[in-house]
Scaffold this motif. Structure first.
Motif, short mmCIF file in Angstrom:
data_model
loop_
_atom_site.label_atom_id
_atom_site.label_comp_id
_atom_site.label_asym_id
_atom_site.label_seq_id
_atom_site.Cartn_x
_atom_site.Cartn_y
_atom_site.Cartn_z
N SER A 72 0.83 -1.20 0.00
CA SER A 72 0.00 0.00 0.00
C SER A 72 0.87 1.26 0.00
N ALA A 73 1.90 1.26 0.85
CA ALA A 73 2.77 2.43 0.95
C ALA A 73 3.52 2.69 -0.35
N ASP A 78 4.38 5.58 -5.54
CA ASP A 78 4.35 5.58 -7.01
C ASP A 78 3.32 6.56 -7.54
N ALA A 79 2.15 6.59 -6.87
CA ALA A 79 1.10 7.53 -7.29
C ALA A 79 1.57 8.96 -7.09
N GLY A 80 2.29 9.19 -5.98
CA GLY A 80 2.81 10.53 -5.73
C GLY A 80 3.81 10.96 -6.77
N GLU A 81 4.68 10.02 -7.17
CA GLU A 81 5.66 10.33 -8.21
C GLU A 81 4.98 10.64 -9.54
N GLU A 82 3.93 9.89 -9.85
CA GLU A 82 3.18 10.14 -11.09
C GLU A 82 2.52 11.51 -11.04
#
Length: 305
Positions: A72-73, A78-82
């Motif tokens: 989850s973390a 990864d979502a934050g980097e995107e």
């Protein structure tokens, strides 16, 4: 030495593959390096994460619990980097601008249109206020940049001049006979005066200039918007101080007449301001670049003419 975050990334890949060797291929690492990394993580956590068998590895109860949180973390990271990449490429984000009604209407609109055409996914938010209010918006972080009437005396702000404007006095039909002669500032005091309210930066600029000539004005009307000042003058309620560049429609249509003064008020500027100590967002940087690019092109065109 592999960092803690990297250890968790390796752990997640091993857990998904149930194999050190397959994880090593996915991670472009050697199998011994993967095995060593997992031994290091188990040592640091003080618990066994994998059951090791000849056919591969399986998660222990503790390993399964850790995998849920780790997966989850890492997904959030990864979502934050995107999302950061989207901001970098200006495919998402927000630009907050502090600006007054008049500057927004007569100066800012073409730049907003150009920016929106180039970056349609950036949300534009406008916060209205006087110059002093906009400066406070900038300092409090409520807006990224401000478009203001200069001069501004504030060492914390970066100021960039965009264009010069000229303050003039105008009148309606009732006072049209005044247009035929040159007037002194003292002559203006004989008539009712229409000005913007005292907290307006443009009002203070003109008032400070007139004080230098020993002229202290006491307007009959002090209004909150430039449009109202124009309308009061058109309705023959007095001689009005307005910005020439923002009054062209009234002047060209013959609704108002510019008075000739013995001494013209020096031009002042309109410009961009933002905090010196805070880097501009990518969206704000691009918006400033659009304004500056057009300003430079305008100067080059004027020099050729």
């Amino acid at each position: 030495m592999i960092g803690k975050l990297d250890l968790y990334r390796v752990f997640s890949v091993v857990a998904k593959n149930n194999s050190f060797s397959r994880a090593a291929k996915d991670l472009y690492m050697t199998q011994p390096a993967v095995s060593q990394a997992m031994m290091q993580l188990e040592k640091e956590l003080g618990t066994r994460l994998f059951n090791r068998t000849p056919k591969g590895v399986t998660l222990t109860t503790e390993g399964s619990l850790l995998f849920e949180y780790t997966n989850s973390a890492l997904g959030l990271l990864d979502a934050g980097e995107e999302k950061l990449l989207e901001f970098k490429n200006l495919t998402t984000g927000q630009l907050k601008i502090g600006v007054g009604d008049t500057i927004s209407r007569f100066f800012l609109m073409p730049y907003l249109e150009a920016f929106h055409t180039m970056y349609p996914n950036i949300k534009l938010q406008m916060l209205n206020g006087t110059t002093s209010e906009i400066c406070n918006f900038i300092k409090s972080g409520e807006v990224d940049i401000g478009l203001c009437n200069f001069p501004i005396e504030d060492a914390t702000l970066q100021l960039t001049v965009c264009t010069d404007v000229q303050d003039i006095f105008v009148c309606g039909e009732k006072y049209k006979t005044l247009v035929s002669k040159s007037l002194s500032y003292q002559d203006l005091l004989k008539f009712p005066l229409v000005f913007l309210e005292k907290k307006s930066n443009s009002r203070r600029y003109v008032e400070d200039y007139l004080v230098g000539y020993g002229i202290h004005i006491e307007p009959e009307f002090e209004l909150g918007s430039h449009d109202l000042v124009l309308e009061f003058a058109r309705s023959n309620l007095g001689i009005a101080c307005v910005t020439k560049e923002f009054s062209k429609d009234y002047l060209q249509r013959g609704l108002l007449y510019e008075l000739i003064l013995e001494e013209s008020i020096p031009p002042r500027s309109i410009g961009i301001c933002y905090l010196k100590t805070v880097p501009l967002s990518r969206a704000a940087t691009k918006f400033v670049e659009i304004i500056e690019h057009k300003r430079l092109n305008t100067r080059k065109t004027m020099k050729k003419a």
